[in-house]
Scaffold this motif. Structure first.
Motif, short mmCIF file in Angstrom:
data_model
loop_
_atom_site.label_atom_id
_atom_site.label_comp_id
_atom_site.label_asym_id
_atom_site.label_seq_id
_atom_site.Cartn_x
_atom_site.Cartn_y
_atom_site.Cartn_z
N THR A 66 0.86 -1.19 0.00
CA THR A 66 0.00 0.00 0.00
C THR A 66 0.90 1.23 0.00
OG1 THR A 66 -0.05 0.16 2.41
CG2 THR A 66 -1.76 -1.21 1.36
N ASN A 67 0.32 2.39 -0.29
CA ASN A 67 1.10 3.64 -0.29
C ASN A 67 1.71 3.89 1.08
OD1 ASN A 67 0.70 4.21 -2.99
ND2 ASN A 67 -1.19 5.35 -2.60
N MET A 68 0.97 3.59 2.13
CA MET A 68 1.49 3.80 3.49
C MET A 68 2.68 2.88 3.74
SD MET A 68 1.27 5.45 6.30
CE MET A 68 -0.33 6.09 6.67
N GLU A 69 2.57 1.63 3.31
CA GLU A 69 3.67 0.69 3.50
C GLU A 69 4.90 1.12 2.70
OE1 GLU A 69 0.96 -3.30 4.29
OE2 GLU A 69 1.58 -2.78 2.26
N LYS A 70 4.68 1.69 1.52
CA LYS A 70 5.81 2.15 0.70
C LYS A 70 6.51 3.33 1.34
CE LYS A 70 3.96 0.53 -3.67
NZ LYS A 70 3.34 0.87 -4.94
N LYS A 71 5.78 4.16 2.08
CA LYS A 71 6.37 5.33 2.74
C LYS A 71 7.21 4.93 3.95
CE LYS A 71 2.86 8.63 1.32
NZ LYS A 71 1.75 9.47 1.75
N ASN A 72 6.81 3.86 4.60
CA ASN A 72 7.55 3.40 5.78
C ASN A 72 8.93 2.90 5.36
OD1 ASN A 72 5.41 3.96 7.45
ND2 ASN A 72 4.60 1.88 7.37
N GLN A 73 9.84 2.92 6.32
CA GLN A 73 11.19 2.42 6.04
C GLN A 73 11.09 0.95 5.69
OE1 GLN A 73 13.98 2.66 9.30
NE2 GLN A 73 15.49 3.52 7.91
N ASN A 74 11.56 0.57 4.51
CA ASN A 74 11.42 -0.82 4.11
C ASN A 74 12.73 -1.58 4.23
OD1 ASN A 74 12.95 -0.47 1.70
ND2 ASN A 74 11.15 0.26 0.63
N GLN A 77 15.83 -0.32 2.24
CA GLN A 77 16.49 0.85 2.83
C GLN A 77 17.32 0.43 4.04
OE1 GLN A 77 12.89 3.02 3.52
NE2 GLN A 77 13.27 4.44 1.82
N THR A 111 9.70 -5.40 8.72
CA THR A 111 9.15 -4.31 7.90
C THR A 111 8.25 -4.83 6.78
OG1 THR A 111 10.98 -4.25 6.30
CG2 THR A 111 11.22 -2.94 8.31
#
Length: 119
Positions: A66-74, A77, A111
């Motif tokens: 989801t967009n929220m998951e993509k914004k979180n540090q993955n 990274q 993550t």
């Protein structure tokens, strides 16, 4: 060695397909394992057949976030930060102990949404 291993696995899948074809229920449902050609030229070099309409697992997984998951540090990274800390992969292999590697692995796994591959 990797391509030769791939080649052997594909040969195993061909045998499995033969068994599936001989089973009446599997044959009726047209169950098959999709295979591709692998030619091992040396222990380190080989050719793999290009399979149309496929995409790498990483791309598939990234599409499902989801967009929220993509914004979180993955995990990617976090991995880059960790390898940068060690300057290079060789430094990481020389300096990181088993406990640190396990800790970093668990941190990265945390993550990834638990249901990502079920979506």
């Amino acid at each position: 060695e990797e391509r030769r291993h791939d080649q052997r696995i594909e040969q195993l899948y061909e045998v499995m397909n033969g068994i599936l074809c001989e089973d009446a229920a599997c044959s009726q449902r047209q169950l098959r394992v999709k295979t591709y050609q692998v030619i091992a030229m040396t222990t380190r070099v080989g050719l793999i057949e290009w399979v149309k309409n496929t995409k790498p697992l990483k791309e598939f997984m990234m599409d499902e976030l989801t967009n929220m998951e993509k914004k979180n540090q993955n995990a990617m990274q976090l991995h880059k930060q960790w390898t940068d800390k060690h300057k290079c992969y060789m430094g990481m292999y020389k300096n990181a102990g088993a406990a640190e590697v396990e800790k970093e692995y668990r941190r990265k796994v945390a993550t990834i949404p638990w249901d990502l591959l079920r979506r």
